[in-house]
Design an enzyme around this catalytic site. Sequence first.
Site, PDB file in Angstrom:
ATOM      1  N   HIS A   1       0.619  -1.534  -0.006  1.00  0.00           N
ATOM      2  CA  HIS A   1       0.247  -0.197  -0.008  1.00  0.00           C
ATOM      3  C   HIS A   1       0.441   1.623   0.091  1.00  0.00           C
ATOM      4  O   HIS A   1       2.035   1.410   0.606  1.00  0.00           O
ATOM      5  CB  HIS A   1      -0.683   0.775   1.536  1.00  0.00           C
ATOM      6  CG  HIS A   1      -1.971  -0.745   1.075  1.00  0.00           C
ATOM      7  ND1 HIS A   1      -3.472  -0.104   1.436  1.00  0.00           N
ATOM      8  CD2 HIS A   1      -2.287  -2.051   0.380  1.00  0.00           C
ATOM      9  CE1 HIS A   1      -4.782  -0.701   0.918  1.00  0.00           C
ATOM     10  NE2 HIS A   1      -3.962  -2.306   0.688  1.00  0.00           N
TER      11      HIS A   1
ATOM     12  N   GLU B   1      -5.801  -0.841  -6.297  1.00  0.00           N
ATOM     13  CA  GLU B   1      -7.112   0.528  -6.002  1.00  0.00           C
ATOM     14  C   GLU B   1      -7.093   1.198  -5.927  1.00  0.00           C
ATOM     15  O   GLU B   1      -5.510   1.527  -6.070  1.00  0.00           O
ATOM     16  CB  GLU B   1      -6.981   0.197  -3.946  1.00  0.00           C
ATOM     17  CG  GLU B   1      -7.579  -1.286  -3.644  1.00  0.00           C
ATOM     18  CD  GLU B   1      -6.527  -1.898  -3.417  1.00  0.00           C
ATOM     19  OE1 GLU B   1      -5.264  -1.830  -2.946  1.00  0.00           O
ATOM     20  OE2 GLU B   1      -6.867  -3.575  -2.958  1.00  0.00           O
TER      21      GLU B   1
END
Length: 321
Positions: free
Chosen positions: A38, A107
């Site tokens: 991330h 994402e």
Amino acid sequence: MVQIGYTMMTEQAGPRALVDDLVAAERAGFDFSVTSDHYFPWLDSQGHSPYAWSVLGAAAQATSRIPLMTYVTCPTVRYHPAVVAQKAATMQLLSEGRFRLGLGSGENLNEHVVGAGWPAPQVRIDMLEEAVGIIRALFTGDNVNHQGDHFDVSNARLWDLPDDLPPIGIAVSGGRSCALAGRLADLVIATEPKAELLSSFDEHGGRGKPRVGQLPVCYDTDKDAAVARAHDQFRWSVGGWPVNSELPGPSGFAGATQFVTPEDIARQIPCGDDVDDFVEAVRPFVDAGFTEVALVQVGGDQQRPFIEWAEKKLLPALREL
């Protein structure tokens, strides 16, 4: 027997803690490990997001047995696939053959940071397919030139390649991704225990290949504290993939989950210290046909108590599934 894994969740701990906790998890007997990749945490309360590939390099040196895996890396926007291929080959060498490259379509939360925009879902799958082709081509050791719909590669070559190339996993959530994974992946990745995902994977060439799932859990001797922590840090997970892939930042996830209650979370995430609750939460993955399940203990500062409890009570119980 299903293998039980440990998750280095980069959104909830700093780099040194992640590696130290993985060393403890290896010692406790977890079968494998996975690492999120991330740029942002899901919620501000998680509070971290170090660079996963540096963490993996350190983890490869700090451990000796436990397999490592990205869960998952998006090789299309924030990273160019030629760079992902180099990182994966290097990790396989550093870990002496313990690394698997888990890939997914990504994402918006993490990919927006390079300012390239966020493509539509159908385009993201096309980009992922092209990226996997580039990575596979570079894994041959040949010079690669590529002009595609989404990526260009100019005279690229990997100079340090392992004898055993890292297996490639692809995350799935629907029919198109299952078809892609069945054709191109060495293993499949999913976060929901849906047998239909695995059936579709099998129909497109995945039969007999490993299938890896992931389950959040929240161990604490105080069940109320566990539920409160899971609600504070993991309520984003109730949104489902169509929502979670689109929101651009933690504030979006906070707003989207403002009406999620602690009781809602307690119904989805096993909380407390009842071993049977945790075993029953893993069972749907086993029944669906998953061969591996990685557990995510919620709370960066709660890893050691969970690992110690898992070694003594949870892992032995899960071995009986």
